[in-house]
Each structure stands twice: as C-alpha cells, then as structure tokens.
Design a protein around this motif. Sequence first.
Motif, PDB file in Angstrom:
ATOM      1  N   THR A  67       0.902  -1.164   0.050  1.00  0.00           N
ATOM      2  CA  THR A  67       0.052  -0.013   0.020  1.00  0.00           C
ATOM      3  C   THR A  67       0.816   1.286   0.122  1.00  0.00           C
ATOM      4  O   THR A  67       2.041   1.138   0.166  1.00  0.00           O
ATOM      5  CB  THR A  67      -0.923   0.083   1.161  1.00  0.00           C
ATOM      6  N   VAL A  68       0.268   2.392  -0.206  1.00  0.00           N
ATOM      7  CA  VAL A  68       0.987   3.727  -0.140  1.00  0.00           C
ATOM      8  C   VAL A  68       1.632   3.954   0.953  1.00  0.00           C
ATOM      9  O   VAL A  68       2.952   4.245   1.137  1.00  0.00           O
ATOM     10  CB  VAL A  68       0.004   4.800  -0.581  1.00  0.00           C
ATOM     11  N   VAL A 130      -0.058  13.254   4.329  1.00  0.00           N
ATOM     12  CA  VAL A 130      -0.851  13.843   3.111  1.00  0.00           C
ATOM     13  C   VAL A 130      -1.703  12.509   2.764  1.00  0.00           C
ATOM     14  O   VAL A 130      -2.897  12.677   2.441  1.00  0.00           O
ATOM     15  CB  VAL A 130       0.211  14.104   1.987  1.00  0.00           C
ATOM     16  N   ASP A 131      -1.215  11.464   2.730  1.00  0.00           N
ATOM     17  CA  ASP A 131      -1.701  10.203   2.345  1.00  0.00           C
ATOM     18  C   ASP A 131      -2.979   9.912   3.251  1.00  0.00           C
ATOM     19  O   ASP A 131      -3.888   9.528   2.826  1.00  0.00           O
ATOM     20  CB  ASP A 131      -0.502   8.827   2.417  1.00  0.00           C
ATOM     21  N   ARG A 132      -2.739   9.870   4.518  1.00  0.00           N
ATOM     22  CA  ARG A 132      -3.687   9.841   5.762  1.00  0.00           C
ATOM     23  C   ARG A 132      -4.905  10.790   5.464  1.00  0.00           C
ATOM     24  O   ARG A 132      -6.201  10.517   5.394  1.00  0.00           O
ATOM     25  CB  ARG A 132      -3.174  10.018   6.955  1.00  0.00           C
ATOM     26  N   LEU A 140     -12.967   8.719  -2.140  1.00  0.00           N
ATOM     27  CA  LEU A 140     -12.984   8.071  -3.094  1.00  0.00           C
ATOM     28  C   LEU A 140     -12.326   9.005  -4.304  1.00  0.00           C
ATOM     29  O   LEU A 140     -12.009   8.593  -5.448  1.00  0.00           O
ATOM     30  CB  LEU A 140     -14.707   8.392  -3.453  1.00  0.00           C
ATOM     31  N   ARG A 141     -12.110  10.046  -4.093  1.00  0.00           N
ATOM     32  CA  ARG A 141     -11.532  11.127  -5.170  1.00  0.00           C
ATOM     33  C   ARG A 141     -10.160  10.853  -5.271  1.00  0.00           C
ATOM     34  O   ARG A 141      -9.464  11.068  -6.336  1.00  0.00           O
ATOM     35  CB  ARG A 141     -11.924  12.614  -4.890  1.00  0.00           C
ATOM     36  N   SER A 142      -9.512  10.360  -4.002  1.00  0.00           N
ATOM     37  CA  SER A 142      -8.037   9.964  -4.048  1.00  0.00           C
ATOM     38  C   SER A 142      -7.485   8.512  -4.512  1.00  0.00           C
ATOM     39  O   SER A 142      -6.401   8.183  -4.346  1.00  0.00           O
ATOM     40  CB  SER A 142      -7.452  10.256  -2.824  1.00  0.00           C
ATOM     41  N   GLN A 143      -8.665   7.874  -4.732  1.00  0.00           N
ATOM     42  CA  GLN A 143      -8.322   6.526  -5.317  1.00  0.00           C
ATOM     43  C   GLN A 143      -7.232   6.222  -6.630  1.00  0.00           C
ATOM     44  O   GLN A 143      -6.447   5.704  -6.455  1.00  0.00           O
ATOM     45  CB  GLN A 143      -9.423   5.641  -5.816  1.00  0.00           C
ATOM     46  N   ARG A 254     -21.689  12.431  -6.596  1.00  0.00           N
ATOM     47  CA  ARG A 254     -20.835  11.785  -6.500  1.00  0.00           C
ATOM     48  C   ARG A 254     -20.073  12.524  -7.735  1.00  0.00           C
ATOM     49  O   ARG A 254     -20.482  13.058  -8.553  1.00  0.00           O
ATOM     50  CB  ARG A 254     -21.168  10.484  -7.041  1.00  0.00           C
ATOM     51  N   PRO A 255     -18.961  12.164  -7.850  1.00  0.00           N
ATOM     52  CA  PRO A 255     -17.922  12.946  -9.020  1.00  0.00           C
ATOM     53  C   PRO A 255     -18.289  12.299 -10.300  1.00  0.00           C
ATOM     54  O   PRO A 255     -19.035  11.150 -10.555  1.00  0.00           O
ATOM     55  CB  PRO A 255     -16.426  12.686  -8.885  1.00  0.00           C
ATOM     56  N   PRO A 256     -18.234  13.043 -11.367  1.00  0.00           N
ATOM     57  CA  PRO A 256     -18.661  12.920 -12.558  1.00  0.00           C
ATOM     58  C   PRO A 256     -17.958  11.520 -13.258  1.00  0.00           C
ATOM     59  O   PRO A 256     -16.748  11.317 -13.047  1.00  0.00           O
ATOM     60  CB  PRO A 256     -18.309  13.840 -13.701  1.00  0.00           C
TER      61      PRO A 256
END
Length: 411
Positions: A67-68, A130-132, A140-143, A254-256
């Motif tokens: 993982t990151v 920053v990752d946390r 969801l946006r950072s996947q 939800r994002p586009p």
Amino acid sequence: MESLLNSTAGPPFPADLLNGSSDCPGWPPVPQSTLIPALYGVICLVGIVGNALAVYVLAQDGRARQTVANTFMLNLCVSDLLLLLSLPLWAVYYALGFHWPFGRLACKLCGAVLHLNLYASIFFIVCMSVDRYLAIVHPLRSQSCRDPRRAKVTCGVVWGLAWLCTTPTLVLRDTSHYETLGVEVCAMFYPHENWYQGLAWMKIALAFLLPLVALSSCYCVIGRHLLAGAGRGARLGGPPGPPDSQQGHGKSERPPGASVEAERGAHAAGSRRGRSLEGGGLERVLWTVAAVVLAFFLCWFPFHCLTLLELLRSHGVLRGCLLDWCVHNLTALALCLGFSNSAVNPVLYCFIGNHFRGRLGALCKGLCACLSPRGELGDQKRGSFSTRLSSFSRKLSDLKDLALVEAPGIH
C-alpha cells in the motif's frame, strides 16, 4: 580563512564545548564525554530493534498487499536505520574527547547521514500525513492518485531532495588536527559566515517550520472531519455516513463518471469506517494523530530553537552567559532528543496499528510453527528410545523368569 561554526551542524566543535563556559564562571559544563555516549547507546539499541523489526514485517508483504502507507513507512524505517547505524561512531567520538579516529571518508559519510536523515525522515512523515489526509477526507476522489507505483516515485523524489539538501554537508565536513587539545576533529569548515547562516536557515525552514505547518494542517483537517462524521452519525442515530454524502434531500453527490457500484462501495466503506470509529475507536484515532505531531515537535523543537539562538547570537542580536552556556552545552543533548525520534517512529507508525500488530503476531506464530516440528522430532526420538529400552527390559525379564523355571536342581 575558514571558520569553524559547527555547534548546530552536527556533533559540536570541541573548542566551543570545552572553552565555552570560561567566560561565565560558576556555570559548570555538562559532562558530554560520558553522558552523550550513554544516550546514543540507548537510542541506537532501541531504535535498531524497532526499525529492523518494522522493516522485516513490512518487507514480508507480497505485491498484492503493498500500500501507499506501507511504502512510505518502509522508506522511513530505512532512513532511521541509516542514522542509527552511524551513532556508535559518534558515541566513540564523544567518549574519546572529540577525537575522530575513523578517517576523513567516514567523517564525511557519517556527517552526511545525519543530515540525510534530518531531511528524509521528516519528508516521509509529511508524505504519510498527506496520504492519511487523502484516505480519510477524500477516500473516493483520491483512489486514482493513491497508487503504490506513484508512491515509489514519490519516495525517489524525497530521497533526491534529501540528498540535495545534504550535499553541502558532504562537501564542507572534514577532519582537522586541533593542536590545542591534541585531537583530530570532524567538523564543518565554512568558507564564509554567510554559508553557515544560509544553511542554518535552510535547515530550520525545510526540516522544521514547513513540515510542522504541513503536519498540523493535515491532522487538524483529519480531526475535524472525524469529529464531524461522528456528530452526524450521532444525530442520525447510527454510524457516521460517507464523508461526501448529503443527507438533507435524500441525494448523494458523486463525481462525474463514477458508477453506482462505486458509490455504493464508498457508502459501504464509510459505514464500516463509521462503525470502526464508534466508542473508543474515534478517540484512539485522534490520540494517535495528536501523538504524531507532538512527538515530532517535542523531539526536534529544542534543537532548532538552539539553532535559531545561535544564529541570533552570531548576528549580535542576543548576548549573555546563559545564552552562551545553553548553546555550548545543550546543543548535543538537543541533538540526542532529535535522534530519539528515529526510535519513536516505528512505535507511532507501526506497532500502534492493529493491522501491523496482527501481521507481527502472524509472523511470530509462523516462526514458532517452524521451530515446533524440530522440538516434536526430538521428543519423538526420545520417546522412541524410551520405548525400545522398556521393551528390551521386559524381554530381559521374561528370559530370566524362563531360565529360573527351566533350570534343574534349583529349589
């Protein structure tokens, strides 16, 4: 004419330490030739054990479980190990009365390792923070950006920046014979005082002030986000919902391009996170977050504070015996406190986490399982020998009884 201004660029220059309190009668010097080696020994022992164990556990994960966070954590542990492995040489340096017996190359490399860890460790801590922040506040946006391959590229950039900041130390640190004390010192030789002041300000800004602002900002937003989610869940009579959900009109934003399945997955993840943060879980996360910032601040603030005081003293802004005594005697102790952060890091980032402790327990069980067949084999061999001996004894006893029965003339 080169100047020796080394008290905040690594282990202090011996002339400053031994002669610094001569202008201030009644201010006894700190016995650094005995105290500092002892502290370095404790930090080295505890830190090497903790970081080596953390590296071993993290390295056991397969590619599917990388993982990151684990990538940043592994690089942080490697950076701390490099520093800790150089501490025994500096302990010998103090114990010998500031005499460096290891040569010019070792002096340059060990000094560079100190500064490399100073920058690399805090850079990796900022990356993990920053990752946390992205994982908790924008799951969801950072996947797309939270990818292990990108994390490895980021680690390469961090190591490059740390080496770039360390280059002046690698060039300027050298050995020189100090005739007054009869020792070979390992010190920083600055061509001009402006070099010292510029590098000192760079160290305060890049290794303390900017990282402290970044850490505080990330964890303040994380804490506010978790508290807001817990409050929203309490008002609804259930666990806190997803971070980006809107409960007012029964609709969710939800994002586009995001599918309904992805949205449902995010809602499920938010519900699981909400259940995991119920009760003492939220309090535990917040305390862990606070411990990260507090440990960094407590470990490195005294050292950077003394660096700032020495800068002000060099400009003639501050003067006095108390200031001289603090800079000359407490800088080495403050540096020890900063190095202790390398021993604290694996506790904060690895051993507190349930997942890491679970993997550590699994490895210990696997090790015990590997050792137990050998013990069982030895028990089986001992049991087999005892069985054969008992059988032989019974046969011998039967032969004696048979001989007594069949022998003539014995009454």
